[in-house]
Write an enzyme that holds these catalytic residues in place. Structure first.
Site, PDB file in Angstrom:
ATOM      1  N   ASP A   6      40.992  40.335  49.155  1.00  0.00           N
ATOM      2  CA  ASP A   6      41.020  41.404  49.082  1.00  0.00           C
ATOM      3  C   ASP A   6      40.224  41.995  48.488  1.00  0.00           C
ATOM      4  O   ASP A   6      39.409  41.583  48.125  1.00  0.00           O
ATOM      5  CB  ASP A   6      42.103  40.853  47.707  1.00  0.00           C
ATOM      6  CG  ASP A   6      43.036  41.950  47.004  1.00  0.00           C
ATOM      7  OD1 ASP A   6      43.033  42.650  47.746  1.00  0.00           O
ATOM      8  OD2 ASP A   6      43.313  41.417  45.918  1.00  0.00           O
ATOM      9  N   SER A   7      40.380  43.076  47.539  1.00  0.00           N
ATOM     10  CA  SER A   7      39.437  43.791  47.031  1.00  0.00           C
ATOM     11  C   SER A   7      38.859  43.758  45.980  1.00  0.00           C
ATOM     12  O   SER A   7      37.980  43.446  45.826  1.00  0.00           O
ATOM     13  CB  SER A   7      39.918  45.191  46.539  1.00  0.00           C
ATOM     14  OG  SER A   7      41.326  45.507  45.561  1.00  0.00           O
ATOM     15  N   CYS A  69      46.167  41.852  50.456  1.00  0.00           N
ATOM     16  CA  CYS A  69      45.700  42.964  50.203  1.00  0.00           C
ATOM     17  C   CYS A  69      46.427  43.710  50.950  1.00  0.00           C
ATOM     18  O   CYS A  69      46.735  44.297  52.396  1.00  0.00           O
ATOM     19  CB  CYS A  69      44.095  43.509  50.404  1.00  0.00           C
ATOM     20  SG  CYS A  69      44.194  44.943  49.582  1.00  0.00           S
ATOM     21  N   GLU A 148      41.809  43.181  36.800  1.00  0.00           N
ATOM     22  CA  GLU A 148      40.941  43.369  37.778  1.00  0.00           C
ATOM     23  C   GLU A 148      40.101  42.688  36.513  1.00  0.00           C
ATOM     24  O   GLU A 148      39.050  42.558  35.968  1.00  0.00           O
ATOM     25  CB  GLU A 148      40.206  44.638  38.493  1.00  0.00           C
ATOM     26  CG  GLU A 148      39.226  44.110  39.584  1.00  0.00           C
ATOM     27  CD  GLU A 148      39.381  42.804  40.554  1.00  0.00           C
ATOM     28  OE1 GLU A 148      38.765  42.322  40.712  1.00  0.00           O
ATOM     29  OE2 GLU A 148      40.532  42.210  40.735  1.00  0.00           O
ATOM     30  N   CYS A 180      51.563  44.832  45.416  1.00  0.00           N
ATOM     31  CA  CYS A 180      50.473  44.709  46.183  1.00  0.00           C
ATOM     32  C   CYS A 180      49.971  43.751  44.735  1.00  0.00           C
ATOM     33  O   CYS A 180      50.664  42.806  43.687  1.00  0.00           O
ATOM     34  CB  CYS A 180      49.711  46.117  44.838  1.00  0.00           C
ATOM     35  SG  CYS A 180      47.989  45.387  44.333  1.00  0.00           S
ATOM     36  N   HIS A 182      47.572  42.276  42.913  1.00  0.00           N
ATOM     37  CA  HIS A 182      47.305  42.229  41.843  1.00  0.00           C
ATOM     38  C   HIS A 182      48.846  41.733  40.971  1.00  0.00           C
ATOM     39  O   HIS A 182      48.670  41.596  39.330  1.00  0.00           O
ATOM     40  CB  HIS A 182      46.517  43.298  41.286  1.00  0.00           C
ATOM     41  CG  HIS A 182      45.244  43.318  41.478  1.00  0.00           C
ATOM     42  ND1 HIS A 182      44.680  43.791  43.203  1.00  0.00           N
ATOM     43  CD2 HIS A 182      44.154  43.369  40.834  1.00  0.00           C
ATOM     44  CE1 HIS A 182      43.552  43.909  43.511  1.00  0.00           C
ATOM     45  NE2 HIS A 182      43.010  43.418  42.346  1.00  0.00           N
TER      46      HIS A 182
END
Ligand code: DGL
Length: 261
Positions: A6-7, A69, A148, A180, A182
């Site tokens: 993932d990012s 992601c 994050e 998403c 996240h």
């Protein structure tokens, strides 16, 4: 070994579901923390990152790749499959299909990054699975970055989330899709807002079931976890308990490693 990326931290929600579904599989998780967030970047940039990360994980012995992601899946899963035709590649897409099937009000909403929100892939997903349902797409800039930085629990952000969700509920949406990875970690904020009016739809467990179906030899191993990040790898391990995933740290072997890609 299964390579999951993932990012940043969001894909850890998918990693956790895969670790539960495939307890013996060796897992490698890569967070592209030098380039997070993806949601505000161009498709071309994301495609370049996905190609480099896929090559890196394949070179480390991964026999299956999981794009944990939604943004990277929308921009680049097709190219990743072409680049590694010998490996099963599993992507993550917003749960439009289960949300549309379950909705009683016939209104659903999809929370997503800016990039996913305007993607052709999401438009095609809606056309294929939600034609008889009103679908509202809500881009949520900045939300992934909140997760994050582990700063999702301040009252100002909770108020911002409530201000975005309330109109969706007022319009009658009874399924709110977490588009998403996240956003799984925002469930403690989102769940109380929607209780009694709507349900959150998260596909992490469905993705893990798909991995179980496709893993084949990639599912074998000793249940080890290897962590990689393109910046500050030690933050990745520190984030596990902060995100309620301390149990994953027990599977870890060695130090989180810097991936120079
Ligand atoms: N976690 C990602 C997703 O599922 C991307 C978040 C970001 O980097 O903007 O879309």
């Amino acid at each position: 070994m299964i390579g999951i990326f993932d990012s940043g931290l969001g894909g850890l929600s998918v990693l956790a579901a895969i670790a539960r579904a495939l307890p013996r599989a060796d897992l490698a998780y890569l967070a592209d923390t030098a380039h997070v967030p993806y949601g505000s970047k161009s498709d071309g940039f994301i495609r370049g990152r996905v190609a480099a990360i896929g090559d890196h994980l394949a070179a480390r012995g991964c026999r299956m790749l999981v794009v944990a992601c939604n943004t990277a899946t929308a921009a680049a899963v097709g190219e990743l499959r072409e680049r590694h035709p010998q490996l099963p590649v599993v992507g993550v897409e917003p749960g439009v299909k289960p949300a549309a099937a379950a909705s009683r009000s016939r209104r659903i909403a999809v929370l997503a990054t800016e990039s996913t929100a305007k993607s052709e892939r999401l438009a095609r997903l809606i056309a294929a699975h939600a034609q008889d349902v009103a679908v509202h797409i809500e881009p949520c800039p900045g939300w992934a970055t909140r997760v994050e930085t582990l700063h999702a629990d301040d009252p100002g952000f909770s108020a911002e989330v409530a201000a975005r969700i309330e109109p969706l509920l007022a319009a009658g949406a009874d399924r709110i899709v977490l588009g998403c990875t996240h956003y799984s970690f925002l469930t403690p904020i989102l769940a109380p807002l929607v209780t009694g009016r709507a349900e959150l739809v998260d596909v992490a467990d469905a993705v893990a079931r798909q991995c179980l179906r496709l893993a084949g030899p990639a599912a074998g191993g000793d249940g080890r976890l290897h962590l990689y990040a393109t910046a500050q790898p030690e933050r990745l391990r520190a984030a596990l308990p902060a995100l309620g995933l301390g149990w994953l740290a027990e599977r870890e072997r060695g130090q989180p490693a810097l991936a120079r890609i």
